[in-house]
Design a protein around this motif. Structure first.
Motif, PDB file in Angstrom:
ATOM      1  N   GLU A 133       0.842  -1.211   0.000  1.00 54.80           N
ATOM      2  CA  GLU A 133       0.000   0.000   0.000  1.00 54.80           C
ATOM      3  C   GLU A 133       0.876   1.260   0.000  1.00 54.80           C
ATOM      4  O   GLU A 133       0.617   2.216  -0.735  1.00 54.80           O
ATOM      5  CB  GLU A 133      -0.917  -0.045   1.236  1.00 54.80           C
ATOM      6  N   LYS A 134       1.931   1.236   0.817  1.00 60.42           N
ATOM      7  CA  LYS A 134       2.850   2.381   0.863  1.00 60.42           C
ATOM      8  C   LYS A 134       3.575   2.579  -0.462  1.00 60.42           C
ATOM      9  O   LYS A 134       3.792   3.707  -0.908  1.00 60.42           O
ATOM     10  CB  LYS A 134       3.884   2.196   1.990  1.00 60.42           C
ATOM     11  N   PHE A 135       3.992   1.470  -1.080  1.00 63.14           N
ATOM     12  CA  PHE A 135       4.635   1.579  -2.393  1.00 63.14           C
ATOM     13  C   PHE A 135       3.680   2.246  -3.387  1.00 63.14           C
ATOM     14  O   PHE A 135       4.059   3.109  -4.161  1.00 63.14           O
ATOM     15  CB  PHE A 135       5.021   0.190  -2.932  1.00 63.14           C
ATOM     16  N   LYS A 136       2.438   1.816  -3.325  1.00 58.53           N
ATOM     17  CA  LYS A 136       1.429   2.317  -4.267  1.00 58.53           C
ATOM     18  C   LYS A 136       1.221   3.819  -4.079  1.00 58.53           C
ATOM     19  O   LYS A 136       1.240   4.590  -5.028  1.00 58.53           O
ATOM     20  CB  LYS A 136       0.106   1.557  -4.026  1.00 58.53           C
ATOM     21  N   LYS A 137       1.063   4.217  -2.818  1.00 57.02           N
ATOM     22  CA  LYS A 137       0.867   5.640  -2.484  1.00 57.02           C
ATOM     23  C   LYS A 137       2.023   6.489  -2.967  1.00 57.02           C
ATOM     24  O   LYS A 137       1.874   7.669  -3.265  1.00 57.02           O
ATOM     25  CB  LYS A 137       0.759   5.805  -0.956  1.00 57.02           C
ATOM     26  N   PHE A 151       5.369   3.854  -6.811  1.00 58.57           N
ATOM     27  CA  PHE A 151       6.247   2.803  -7.332  1.00 58.57           C
ATOM     28  C   PHE A 151       5.450   2.028  -8.393  1.00 58.57           C
ATOM     29  O   PHE A 151       4.219   2.024  -8.380  1.00 58.57           O
ATOM     30  CB  PHE A 151       6.661   1.834  -6.215  1.00 58.57           C
ATOM     31  N   THR A 152       6.157   1.371  -9.308  1.00 59.98           N
ATOM     32  CA  THR A 152       5.499   0.549 -10.324  1.00 59.98           C
ATOM     33  C   THR A 152       5.711  -0.920  -9.978  1.00 59.98           C
ATOM     34  O   THR A 152       6.839  -1.329  -9.679  1.00 59.98           O
ATOM     35  CB  THR A 152       6.115   0.835 -11.712  1.00 59.98           C
ATOM     36  N   PHE A 153       4.654  -1.709 -10.023  1.00 60.63           N
ATOM     37  CA  PHE A 153       4.766  -3.132  -9.703  1.00 60.63           C
ATOM     38  C   PHE A 153       5.076  -3.931 -10.953  1.00 60.63           C
ATOM     39  O   PHE A 153       4.440  -3.735 -11.995  1.00 60.63           O
ATOM     40  CB  PHE A 153       3.477  -3.639  -9.058  1.00 60.63           C
ATOM     41  N   VAL A 154       6.044  -4.818 -10.853  1.00 60.15           N
ATOM     42  CA  VAL A 154       6.436  -5.632 -12.010  1.00 60.15           C
ATOM     43  C   VAL A 154       6.457  -7.116 -11.636  1.00 60.15           C
ATOM     44  O   VAL A 154       6.486  -7.483 -10.461  1.00 60.15           O
ATOM     45  CB  VAL A 154       7.823  -5.233 -12.559  1.00 60.15           C
TER      46      VAL A 154
END
Lengths: 246, 246
Positions: free
Chosen positions: B201-205, B208-211
């Protein structure tokens, strides 16, 4: 999810008999008991949903159903010269995780190592298949003669040999091929000393394609892991962009 | 070609004093003598062409010229959760060979391992830099707090986090970015237990891009090596295709 391993001959209709290695892990480390459900693969694409019915030295299992998985396409073969055994261990573990379907160990002019322990390698392949949740055990072949290696490579759709930083990369090389139609790819990597000029000449005569794995000098096992990573990732990208184009 | 290592403070004008580790290798394994020429890097981009002038416990060298190499662009940072130390060894060795410029070890909710030996890690980085003929020693940072890791990642041009097989691959993700303009990329990989939902959730906020790194389940160190391989290979491909388009 955890998967355990049984050879096809340990599996009969509705019954599985595990070996001592798997049994010990299941009983002593995981503390499983009669009635507990576990999943088993035979390394031939089958996943058995089974129940422990006997906790002997070699656990007995009953199963009522199993799933059959298809092999991935294209089939990826990694051919590598003999290197130091502990570095081969790492290569087998990592490249199995990354979905290599067949390993070929070959001897060539600059291979220095002679001894190897096939049963140790198989144990590593089994562990890596389980770990990475795949259901096919890679094949493992040893080819003692370089010319035989060349001959046996004739039928692959794409035949890539890592040569020098000045060759085109794998993505550049595959971009102009019809990646969607490839059924089989072989990637060849020399031993620590590389290939000899005469060996490169034979590759050339037999229409292999030379590729680069980047600008830094890589150890053989690093080259293998990197080559397989890039190959898989490009094939995956090709599938993703086809989905996008539909 | 073989390259040896000296810290910047072992190098003065025209003179180099090697440490005991390098000296032992040069004198006892390679049997070098006074007058033999060897090359030294300081891990700061410099390559010294030197001559042995004193065969003491710590070899003395004289040099008359050196080359200065530029850093590669984009700069690649690999951020990884703590894992079992012997698997970190392998990760550091392989990813240094593949040209990572900076390593970040971070703690997150599911990291289990607490102890580490920084000087051991540095020794591995040095060996891998020498082995792969690079002249910059990667940086190595330990970040104890997850939020600090998020904060410190803000300035990278591309910020990739490995999440699930259902995310797009690295090539698909970078294809739409202007890869030629990237100055810095950070690739983040969780510990064995992965990231927690709160961490994702923090990465998303923080954009960051998910791969994805493919369809099989990979160990952390395999994911790191694969991720760096694909990243380097795509950046290389991008350079190759720009040359082709000129």
């Amino acid at each position: 999810m955890e998967v355990f391993f049984a050879e096809p001959d340990q599996i009969s209709e509705n019954r599985i008999r595990l070996d001592e290695f798997e049994s010990k892990h299941i009983l002593h480390t995981l503390k499983k008991k009669i009635g507990d459900k576990i999943t088993i693969t035979d390394g031939q694409g089958n996943l058995y949903h089974a129940e422990i019915i006997e906790t002997a030295k070699r656990i007995g299992l009953a199963y009522h159903n199993y799933e059959k998985f298809k092999k991935t396409v294209p089939e990826i073969t990694l051919a590598v010269g003999f290197i130091r055994p502990n570095r081969l261990d790492m290569l087998f573990e990592k490249c199995t995780e990354l979905g290599v379907n067949r390993f070929i160990l070959f001897r060539s002019q600059f291979t220095n190592y002679v001894s190897f322990n096939l049963s140790r390698f198989y144990k590593i392949l089994r562990q890596a298949v389980k770990q990475s949740l795949q259901y096919y055990l890679p094949e493992l072949k040893v080819i003692e003669k370089f010319d035989e290696f060349i001959d046996q490579s004739a039928n692959y759709d794409a035949r890539l040999i890592c040569r020098s930083p000045d060759d085109p990369g794998i993505i550049t090389t595959l971009k102009d091929s019809e990646a969607g139609k490839l059924k089989s790819v072989i990637l060849g990597i020399g031993p620590e000393g590389g290939f000899s000029p005469g060996e490169f000449e034979k590759f050339k005569k037999n229409n292999f394609t030379f590729v680069s794995l980047g600008k830094t000098r890589l150890r053989t096992e690093t080259a293998a892991i990197t080559g397989v990573s890039v190959l898989q990732s490009y094939l995956q990208y090709h599938k993703e962009s086809n989905i996008g184009n539909r």
